[in-house]
Write an enzyme that holds these catalytic residues in place. Structure first.
Site, short mmCIF file in Angstrom:
data_model
loop_
_atom_site.label_atom_id
_atom_site.label_comp_id
_atom_site.label_asym_id
_atom_site.label_seq_id
_atom_site.Cartn_x
_atom_site.Cartn_y
_atom_site.Cartn_z
CG ASP A 193 -12.90 9.74 10.31
OD1 ASP A 193 -13.89 9.20 10.50
OD2 ASP A 193 -12.64 9.72 8.88
CG PHE B 206 -1.80 1.04 1.27
CD1 PHE B 206 -3.00 1.40 0.43
CD2 PHE B 206 -1.29 2.33 2.32
CE1 PHE B 206 -3.73 2.42 0.94
CE2 PHE B 206 -2.02 3.36 2.36
CZ PHE B 206 -3.38 3.39 1.61
CD1 TRP C 236 -3.72 -4.78 0.54
CD2 TRP C 236 -2.67 -4.94 -1.41
NE1 TRP C 236 -4.65 -4.97 -0.31
CE2 TRP C 236 -3.99 -4.96 -1.61
CE3 TRP C 236 -2.21 -4.83 -2.59
CZ2 TRP C 236 -4.87 -5.17 -2.88
CZ3 TRP C 236 -2.50 -4.94 -3.76
CH2 TRP C 236 -4.21 -5.24 -3.91
#
Length: 267
Positions: A163, A35, A73
């Site tokens: 968040d 990633f 990833w």
């Protein structure tokens, strides 16, 4: 994209990973998957070292000065809203909030503790600049925020993710829990993160149990701080969505704000 291909070589396939910044990519070769993100915060290295995000594999600087990071990833899944009730979510958030290493690094890169009076003044200015978008509930909420301002200060300042959406929590196939997407991290009151989880995902009857897993007990001061920050967030996003004519999302935020106003009236 071409600069990333130059770094990795022809044997890699690179594809955009989506997201609001457009700076994230998936890279895959026959034997490996990564990633990639352009201009990630140096904060990522500390998060990786503590096992809070997938492992950081390498960091490289491009000719134009941009920095690219590569992480593992992983085969993983996002948590569902129901899975946010699991005690492991509370425990990982507590680990983050109690990490002196994370706090030290975030402050080293220039993040200063949020102060409630500064937050409220900034919101007032936003409302003045967008007065035509502010509904009567916004003005009712501002009165409450102003009244409660002296009571929401906290000596505890921690790294807050800011968040708590369930999409940012990943469970790997090996059972490791991660919290990703740290672009909005701030130094502030842990009630900001805790309030988001309790408000969005935990039935009120289960708040005490969830807080016990986190490592604290429920009290009136915590509830006041949670409600205060949740109200700030609801107003900010209500105006943000209305400015963009995102009426459905604005309606959801208005519903949240009304719910919060009813709650503080009940308390």
């Amino acid at each position: 994209m071409k600069s990333l291909e130059h770094i990795l070589g022809n044997e890699w396939t690179i594809a955009p990973a989506g997201g609001s910044t457009g700076e994230a990519y998936y890279a895959q070769s026959e034997s490996n998957r990564l990633f990639l993100k352009r201009n990630s915060s140096p904060f990522l290295a500390v998060l990786s070292a503590q096992g809070i995000v997938p492992k950081l594999v390498w960091t490289k600087r491009l000719e134009n000065g941009d920095v690219v990071t590569a992480q593992q990833w992983l085969e993983s899944k996002e948590l569902t809203p129901e899975e946010m009730q699991h005690p492991e979510v509370a425990k990982l958030l507590s680990k983050i909030h109690h990490s002196s290493e994370l706090l030290h690094m975030l402050m080293r890169i220039g993040k200063k503790p949020l102060k409630p009076d500064e937050i409220l003044n900034k919101l007032r200015k936003n409302i003045r600049d967008n007065e035509e978008l502010a509904q009567i509930e916004v003005h009712q909420a501002i009165k409450y925020l102003d009244k409660m301002l002296p009571f929401v200060y906290s000596d505890v300042q921690v790294v807050c993710h800011c968040d708590m959406n369930h999409n940012n929590w990943l469970l790997s196939h090996s059972g490791q829990l991660y919290l990703i997407d740290w672009d909005n991290a701030k130094v502030g009151d842990p009630a900001m993160d805790i309030g988001m989880i309790l408000q969005w995902y935990i039935p009120e009857n289960d708040w005490d149990s969830w807080l016990d897993s986190y490592g604290i007990t429920n009290d009136e001061h915590l509830i006041d701080r949670m409600n205060w920050y949740l109200m700030i967030e609801a107003i900010s996003y209500l105006i943000w969505h209305k400015k963009r004519n995102e009426n459905k999302k604005a309606a959801q935020r208005l519903k949240e704000l009304k719910r919060l106003l009813n709650r503080v009236t009940d308390y």
